[in-house]
Design a protein around this motif. Structure first.
Motif, mmCIF file in Angstrom:
data_model
loop_
_atom_site.group_PDB
_atom_site.id
_atom_site.type_symbol
_atom_site.label_atom_id
_atom_site.label_comp_id
_atom_site.label_asym_id
_atom_site.label_seq_id
_atom_site.Cartn_x
_atom_site.Cartn_y
_atom_site.Cartn_z
ATOM 1 N N CYS A 107 91.159 -28.189 80.006
ATOM 2 C CA CYS A 107 91.706 -26.847 80.177
ATOM 3 C C CYS A 107 90.862 -26.062 81.175
ATOM 4 O O CYS A 107 89.638 -26.135 81.172
ATOM 5 N N LYS A 108 91.567 -25.337 82.062
ATOM 6 C CA LYS A 108 90.866 -24.549 83.070
ATOM 7 C C LYS A 108 91.035 -23.052 82.839
ATOM 8 O O LYS A 108 90.766 -22.241 83.720
ATOM 9 N N SER A 109 91.551 -22.726 81.666
ATOM 10 C CA SER A 109 91.589 -21.332 81.266
ATOM 11 C C SER A 109 92.459 -20.479 82.183
ATOM 12 O O SER A 109 92.199 -19.302 82.357
ATOM 13 N N CYS A 110 93.495 -21.085 82.766
ATOM 14 C CA CYS A 110 94.299 -20.318 83.720
ATOM 15 C C CYS A 110 95.213 -19.321 83.028
ATOM 16 O O CYS A 110 95.651 -18.351 83.624
ATOM 17 N N GLY A 111 95.570 -19.620 81.759
ATOM 18 C CA GLY A 111 96.374 -18.667 81.017
ATOM 19 C C GLY A 111 97.867 -18.795 81.204
ATOM 20 O O GLY A 111 98.647 -18.011 80.637
ATOM 21 N N ILE A 112 98.312 -19.762 81.963
ATOM 22 C CA ILE A 112 99.748 -19.881 82.228
ATOM 23 C C ILE A 112 100.519 -20.203 80.949
ATOM 24 O O ILE A 112 101.561 -19.612 80.662
ATOM 25 N N CYS A 113 99.971 -21.099 80.142
ATOM 26 C CA CYS A 113 100.668 -21.470 78.904
ATOM 27 C C CYS A 113 100.827 -20.249 78.004
ATOM 28 O O CYS A 113 101.877 -20.041 77.397
ATOM 29 N N VAL A 123 92.007 -22.896 75.988
ATOM 30 C CA VAL A 123 93.081 -22.267 75.228
ATOM 31 C C VAL A 123 93.124 -22.866 73.823
ATOM 32 O O VAL A 123 92.681 -23.999 73.606
ATOM 33 N N CYS A 147 101.882 -25.973 81.933
ATOM 34 C CA CYS A 147 100.451 -26.195 82.205
ATOM 35 C C CYS A 147 100.281 -27.089 83.424
ATOM 36 O O CYS A 147 100.803 -28.191 83.466
ATOM 37 N N PRO A 148 99.532 -26.619 84.416
ATOM 38 C CA PRO A 148 99.358 -27.430 85.616
ATOM 39 C C PRO A 148 98.475 -28.639 85.368
ATOM 40 O O PRO A 148 98.433 -29.539 86.203
ATOM 41 N N ASP A 149 97.778 -28.663 84.248
ATOM 42 C CA ASP A 149 96.814 -29.734 84.058
ATOM 43 C C ASP A 149 97.165 -30.705 82.947
ATOM 44 O O ASP A 149 96.314 -31.477 82.519
ATOM 45 N N VAL A 158 97.448 -30.385 79.883
ATOM 46 C CA VAL A 158 96.452 -30.288 78.815
ATOM 47 C C VAL A 158 97.109 -30.431 77.450
ATOM 48 O O VAL A 158 96.528 -30.984 76.522
ATOM 49 N N ILE A 159 98.333 -29.927 77.349
ATOM 50 C CA ILE A 159 98.963 -29.822 76.023
ATOM 51 C C ILE A 159 100.117 -30.813 75.887
ATOM 52 O O ILE A 159 100.978 -30.897 76.772
HETATM 53 S S1 SF4 Z 1 98.097 -23.743 81.094
HETATM 54 FE FE1 SF4 Z 1 96.783 -25.533 80.735
HETATM 55 S S2 SF4 Z 1 94.949 -25.192 81.925
HETATM 56 FE FE2 SF4 Z 1 96.023 -23.248 81.776
HETATM 57 S S3 SF4 Z 1 95.119 -22.240 79.959
HETATM 58 FE FE3 SF4 Z 1 96.929 -23.337 79.245
HETATM 59 S S4 SF4 Z 1 96.155 -25.332 78.582
HETATM 60 FE FE4 SF4 Z 1 94.556 -24.404 79.856
#
Ligand code: SF4
Ligand SMILES: Cc1ncc(C[n+]2csc(CCOP(=O)(O)OP(=O)(O)O)c2C)c(N)n1
Ligand SMILES: Cc1ncc(C[n+]2csc(CCOP(=O)(O)OP(=O)(O)O)c2C)c(N)n1
Ligand code: SF4
Ligand code: SF4
Ligand code: SF4
Lengths: 187, 250, 355, 67, 250, 355, 67, 187
Positions: free
Chosen positions: G11-17, G40, G58-60, G62-63
């Protein structure tokens, strides 16, 4: 034997065609041959020339600075290559486009032929250089005329084979013109 | 006596090296007339390209820099940016402009460089011996499409004027031909317009001229001239594709 | 089959087909357009593809793509076009992709002209592209060799996974000579462990030159250097005709060697003893072979169609063991055997101060 | 009266001027120029009304026209 | 339990190196889903380009060849012509495709190469540090347009999808975005269509995806995502610009 | 003005402005993008133009255009981008158009990486483009020299009407050092007899490299060769620090010279006598100066950030007069002074067989 | 019942999710991962109806989401 | 004097900023300095490091294989550069992201500082590396802290000058943390 000849004229006059033809004739006669064109394909409206070397040994350089023979189809070619001929060599020049006073040397054999007119008389202006080749072969005897006939069928695409007789007529007309009195020399 | 038609002044007296019936000669003359008309001979810098028109510098009595094949729009950009008060002229063939020079013409156009481009489309690479160009018509045999251009293999002939007309940076874009006296008159006007666009700083002035290449089409001159009408114009429609009235893009 | 009478360019094109090359990518340029012209007619009928690219830059990258899948492919051009391929060549060398590149040299620098020249020797042998790499450079000197060395180029490229260049020139490309169109035995090169064809039953693999891991690129470069060292040892080809007692040896390649041969023959006919060394691989250069001649004390005369490029390799071979001089003719004037003979005669007369 | 100046050495015998001459007053002549082309000539001077089309259509700027 | 959303199979397990909030990650995933959907993983050869997506080969479990900057369409042409039964995938940034690679993409498209092109338009050169791209919006400051892109100096942002859609060789061309769940769903469909176009041999399948580059826009991720809607979409309209139904071009 | 603390890349950009360069054409590439970035901010305010071109190919041709009108102009790039400029460079050299080209070298071959490298030595000094030509190649080795040699490059380009290249690398481009931003005296170069500006009151003139007249191109090439000969005589710059009695002299340029300097200092601190020769012009190469050292019998050790390129020029300078060895580090591993010291020590201990 | 698998190290803490979660059940947590980002976390598990939007946006990647 | 220090961490952690700041501080203190960044600008998400050399003689090589000091802002940096420190040298490591057991050497001075937390306490997570620099300068005394203040106003653009006090607070907090018992050593 080591026979080298430069043929030159305007692009489009069929210079490369007769050079190629002479080379293949030599090859079929059992000689070693090279054909080297120097043609400004990227330069429209320029001049074209080629060097043909026929030899009974492997040919080293396909270029020559002092050829035995020159076939010059226009005036600039006479001026450029005429002086380079080795003493005792041969110049065939196109009397249709080159005046009789254009060039004189006593130490070579110089044959003027009205190639354009002869070709037009045969019904195809494009045969002018073939006429010149006929004259050259007649004067030098470098290859048998029969070889030229064979070479023509090798060089021309199948569908142009019907033109072979006409080409041979042009060769013959060139030979005849070279033999004419006055066809020889500067007049 | 009154001159009805005479050689334009900015043409040098050197005879053209072009093949018999080649339209490059006519187009050169039109360009020279435009130079004379706008009185820009003494401030023109030409960016010559590579193709049968490479000897441009022998025929026009103007300053000329030779560009690598396809790169004239980049060379011209360099000239114009460093000399905004000069008149900069390009003359490019279809191999030059529509193949190797695609990126250069599109981006010079897109940047809105104030340049005048004369684009000669003869559907082949003339100087190098008649190879297929991006503009070669479907079915047209060339030395590198010996069985005729075929879409599945070679794609469709590309329409540069339509493509460039879309770009904001282009002030004027037209396609013309010089195969008949009437079309020649229109072509002359279009070349003049392409000049005027630069003079008025309205962005790129672009004119595509359909032209013969009798030699590489393997046609006698008069048949080549006819082919322009029978085969080229139907695929490459003539007309003005863009004409910006004011400097409305600024 | 009887010998045909063929243009050098066409000999290259025919050799490519004979060597199993099915894919050609190129852009027209004089004096080599016979190659694409011939192949555009022939490749479709052997199940291959002829693509006229939008530029030389695109052509070399198409070659990179086809080569990365292990297929035999070729591109050809002439001097300015070859300059445009330098980035791609560097990528191919860096990614170890085989492929054959033909340069039928014309006159430079710049637009120059279309006359014969050997002005691209440095570009070919030193790498005109960026980074430490080498490519094979083969220098034919007859129409037959245009054929033979093209076949060889495909084999070397595959064997060593690198680009191989056939470095000809306008003279060799445009001239015609008798040609024996022999059919090479197909050689089997196993590309199964690197060529791309879809990750079927194995993980995805890559053909690349980017190495960002610590020390990874240095290692890659050393591995390439080691490959190049091995090639230098094993793959040199040269024709050395320097009998004992020679007063001078001419070093020349390609069309200059043709012209020089006539001049050397003339000198020998006239009772002098002049040798001829003809490098066939320009890279790897026949350093040891020339050094051997230098060690015998034979003065060396490099003859080139430029203002002096290969002569540096001759000097590097001699490294002072015997004097090296140069005679060159840049494009625009094609020397005759007499011109070269003149230079030989000057050397024999002691007329040339040796550097 | 119309005047045509034909620079014979430059003519390439392409025939375009002849084709487009509205009065059909031009033709290919007999003379070969140094380039080997038979040059165009004004066959019917009286018919020429100095429209200038031949000059404009000629790719080689061979013909100039005055009136 | 039923999977609602899981990692597609053809993505390797390697974490993306992209910056926080960068859309390259989402787009990579969409592409992986398309590879899985069409079952082409084992016959795909990717032509990677140079840009932030250069490490594509680390993320997709497919065969990949690295192309020089801008030249992926040429590399891919070489691959596809020599291997017509393989699936060939391109993924290019806007610097790569719309600047240095202009000629390559236009001519690959014009030749009708059967290729799938994923074009990521983030209005800047990401990898090299945020320089102006041909797609940079007017007024947008970048490291090489520090006063904001200005038409008179730099030209208008270029619309590649519109330009390519005109070419006969293109079978499918669309512009999409991934900034909201609804648009993401459409984008997924468009990527699938671009795949299908190649599978069905209808010429080039091209999809432009508007994307964030928070780092070089100097915006926090969420603001960057908003900019897609507020600034990019108005200038780069979303939609399908071309969809060939049959092989009607043959 | 007090010294600023500046990045090497920025020093180049500032020097260009100080030298009166108003026109810049370039395309982004690491590790040199600071140059366009700086100039995009500054050139508009000095009445100049910054153009971000669509590619490196376009950039070099824009430079050709601006240079042909006599205006001072510059382009910059890094290795792969420089490969793409080779055709244009050959045209500039052939048409005798001045212009400054900066290459902040990165790792190769291919995409390679962005770490420091000297892998483009051959490309720069031998001409990566086609044909016989040379360009000035200046090799700075500090941020100050990035500035000084850029100013010099403009003067040399104008004086000799040819391209001049500043050959830096990622280390010199990215590092910061104190910089004295001196303002050069504007030199007057008369371009009135060749530069294009419109044929006002004179016939049209041309800037070109195409010469098709008989022998014309050969003559042009010889004229260029003569110019290059003159430059070789007059324009060499080198820093030779080889006191009498040296047991070894290291030859290194650019960033390798920086690293080598620390190693040489250490050896001398330890009581050995080791010299350092730092070519500043790589072309023209300081052949005579190195030969002089070789003649004194001092063994030469070429140190480079590649697998061996400049060493050839060192060998060509020595030509067997004294032994030449090589120590290289291709990109991907940046040697420390300790690494170079190790190689020096091996030579001093006689551990390296000399070729 | 919904199940969210969050790979915290990515997670890069971008906050999109968080932004696009229709039920507002995600939030940035306290824990720093090795990359230095605060990951997150699912703040309100009961509200989650496993729509999968967080995973898709999520761009990464992660979820992952199951139901 | 010849002081060389490598600073390393993730891209974006401000590594190059503190390196530059230390170098300018040294320069304004009358030293010879070089600053050499090694940063994958073409490689997002990578690591960044830089070497700063301060000397009273002209600096030869701006790179070093065995530095006196290391500031390591993440675990990979500790692992990579820690072992290279010269005996007697200094390691400042970011205890927020690196566990206490990551690395141990007895022949250097090793100082762990919870840079991220301290920075967040100061209200700006981006100050973490500034905290580390404060600790490093405190431990080594390589430049006067006053010079750093001056250097900040030289290095930061005018409009960021309002942030100078906050940065100085971070430096000070770093110094304080380094002095704390337990801040020193592996715990
Ligand atoms: S969208 Fe992905 S990378 Fe961004 S905060 Fe949520 S889990 Fe982390
Ligand atoms: C880099 C490079 N590639 C190729 C060439 C060869 N070349 C010269 S002109 C030309 C194309 C000419 O065609 P076009 O532009 O259509 O002009 P035309 O001759 O038909 O007027 C080519 C490919 C070259 N000179 N330089
Ligand atoms: C020939 C060449 N020129 C320039 C570069 C430098 N370069 C690498 S990536 C890139 C552009 C990246 O921008 P874009 O294509 O928009 O992709 P993004 O990083 O934004 O995803 C450039 C200019 C290069 N590697 N090669
Ligand atoms: S080859 Fe074609 S374009 Fe060139 S001069 Fe001849 S007719 Fe004109
Ligand atoms: S148009 Fe010109 S070149 Fe053609 S025939 Fe008439 S005068 Fe001669
Ligand atoms: S620089 Fe931009 S495009 Fe590249 S990874 Fe970061 S956000 Fe994405």
């Amino acid at each position: 034997m080591n026979h080298d000849v430069i043929m030159a004229g305007f692009g489009g006059q069929g210079i490369l065609m007769i050079g190629n033809l002479l080379a293949v004739s030599g090859l079929r006669q059992g000689l070693q041959v090279t054909f080297f064109p120097s043609y400004g394909v990227e330069m429209r409206g320029g001049t074209a020339n080629c060097t043909v070397t026929l030899s009974d040994r492997a040919v080293g350089s396909p270029v020559t600075s002092r050829p035995f023979g020159v076939i010059a189809m226009n005036e600039p070619s006479v001026a450029k290559f005429g002086p380079r001929i080795r003493p005792g060599g041969v110049l065939v020049w196109n009397a249709s486009l080159v005046g009789p006073d254009a060039f004189a040397r006593d130490d070579i054999r110089s044959v003027g032929v009205r190639c354009n007119e002869i070709a037009e008389d045969l019904g195809n202006a494009k045969l002018a250089s073939m006429v010149a080749l006929g004259a050259y072969v007649a004067v030098t005897g470098v290859v048998d005329v029969a070889r030229i006939g064979e070479a023509l069928s090798e060089v021309l695409p199948e569908k142009a084979h019907k033109l072979i007789p006409l080409n041979l007529d042009a060769i013959e007309a060139g030979r005849a013109a070279a033999d004419e009195p006055g066809g020889d020399g500067h007049g | 006596m009154k001159a009805v038609f005479t050689r334009p002044e900015s043409l040098t007296d050197k005879p053209f090296h072009f093949c018999p019936g080649c339209h490059h000669g006519v187009i050169h003359r039109l360009v020279a007339e435009a130079i004379d008309h706008y009185g820009v001979r003494e401030k023109t810098i030409g960016a010559a390209s590579v193709g049968c028109s490479v000897f441009l510098y022998d025929y026009f009595d103007i300053d000329v820099v030779e560009s690598p094949h396809g790169r004239a729009p980049a060379v011209a950009t360099g000239i114009k940016r460093a000399n905004p008060d000069r008149f900069v002229l390009l003359y490019q063939g279809d191999g030059d402009l529509a193949a190797i020079g695609t990126a250069e013409i599109i981006h010079a156009a897109n940047r809105g460089e104030n340049l005048t481009v004369v684009f000669v489309n003869n559907t082949v690479y003339g100087m190098t011996g008649g190879q297929m160009a991006p503009t070669t018509l479907l079915g047209q045999p060339t030395t590198t499409s010996p069985y005729g251009r075929e879409f599945g293999q070679d794609g469709y002939p590309i329409k540069m004027t339509e493509m460039l007309a879309q770009l904001e940076g282009v002030g004027y874009a037209a396609r013309v031909a010089v195969d008949t006296p009437a079309r020649l008159a229109k072509a002359r006007k279009a070349v003049f317009q392409a000049f005027e666009t630069q003079v008025e700083e309205k962005g790129m002035g672009f004119v595509e001229i359909l032209a013969t290449c009798p030699t590489n089409w393997g046609l006698p001159p008069l048949e080549a001239v006819k082919r322009v009408e029978t085969e080229m114009i139907p695929y490459f429609p003539l007309g003005v594709y863009k004409e910006r009235k004011g400097k409305d893009f600024l | 089959m009887a010998k045909t009478f063929e243009k050098g360019n066409v000999a290259i094109a025919k050799a490519a087909v004979a060597a199993g090359c099915k894919y050609y990518f190129g852009y027209p340029i004089t004096p080599q357009s016979d190659i694409p012209e011939y192949l555009s007619g022939v490749l479709p009928s052997v199940g291959g593809q002829f693509v006229q690219a939008e530029s030389e830059v695109a052509s070399i990258n198409m070659l990179l793509g086809a080569g990365a899948t292990g297929k035999r492919a070729m591109t050809s051009s002439s001097s300015p076009g070859i300059s445009l391929k330098q980035e791609g060549i560097s990528y191919m060398a860096g990614s170890e992709v085989p492929g054959v590149i033909v340069n039928v040299q014309r006159s430079g620098p710049g637009l120059g002209g279309i006359a014969p020249s050997q002005g691209d020797y440095f570009q070919a042998t030193r790498g005109g592209g960026h980074g430490d790499y080498r490519i094979f450079v083969l220098a034919p000197s007859s129409v037959q060799e245009m054929y033979d060395l093209t076949v060889l180029a495909f084999d070397l490229a595959d064997q060593y996974r690198m680009p191989a260049m056939v470095l000809a020139d306008a003279m060799l490309g445009m001239m015609k000579e008798p040609l024996d169109e022999w059919v090479p035995e197909p050689k089997a090169f196993d590309k199964g462990d690197w060529a791309l064809g879809g990750a079927s039953g194995r993980p995805g693999r890559r053909v690349k030159s980017l190495f960002l891991g610590d020390g990874e690129l240095a290692e890659h470069n050393w591995r390439l250097a080691e490959k190049y060292r091995e090639i230098r040892e094993k793959a040199v080809r040269v024709d050395v005709q320097v009998p004992d007692g020679c007063e001078l040896a001419v070093v020349a390649f390609g069309s200059a060697a043709r012209i020089a041969k006539s001049a050397v023959d003339r000198a020998n006919d006239e009772g002098r003893r002049v040798g001829l060394i003809r490098p066939i691989t320009l890279w790897p250069f026949p350093t040891a072979e020339i050094r051997e001649v230098a060690e015998r004390g034979v003065p060396l005369l490099a003859v080139e169609l430029n203002t002096g490029q290969m002569v540096e390799d001759v000097r590097l071979s001699s490294e002072g063991r015997s004097p090296v001089t140069f005679a060159g003719w840049p494009p625009g004037y094609l020397p005759s055997p007499d011109d070269v003979y003149g230079e030989i005669a000057r050397r024999l007369a002691g007329g040339e101060k040796v550097a | 009266m119309a005047k045509l100046a034909i620079r014979e050495e430059r003519c390439k015998s392409c025939g375009i001027c002849i084709e487009f001459c509205p009065e059909n007053c031009l033709e290919i002549g007999d003379k070969l120029n140094a380039q080997g082309y038979r040059c165009v000539r004004l066959a019917d001077p009286d018919a020429c009304r100095a429209c200038g089309i031949c000059g404009r259509m000629c790719p080689d700027v061979v013909i100039e026209v005055w009136k």
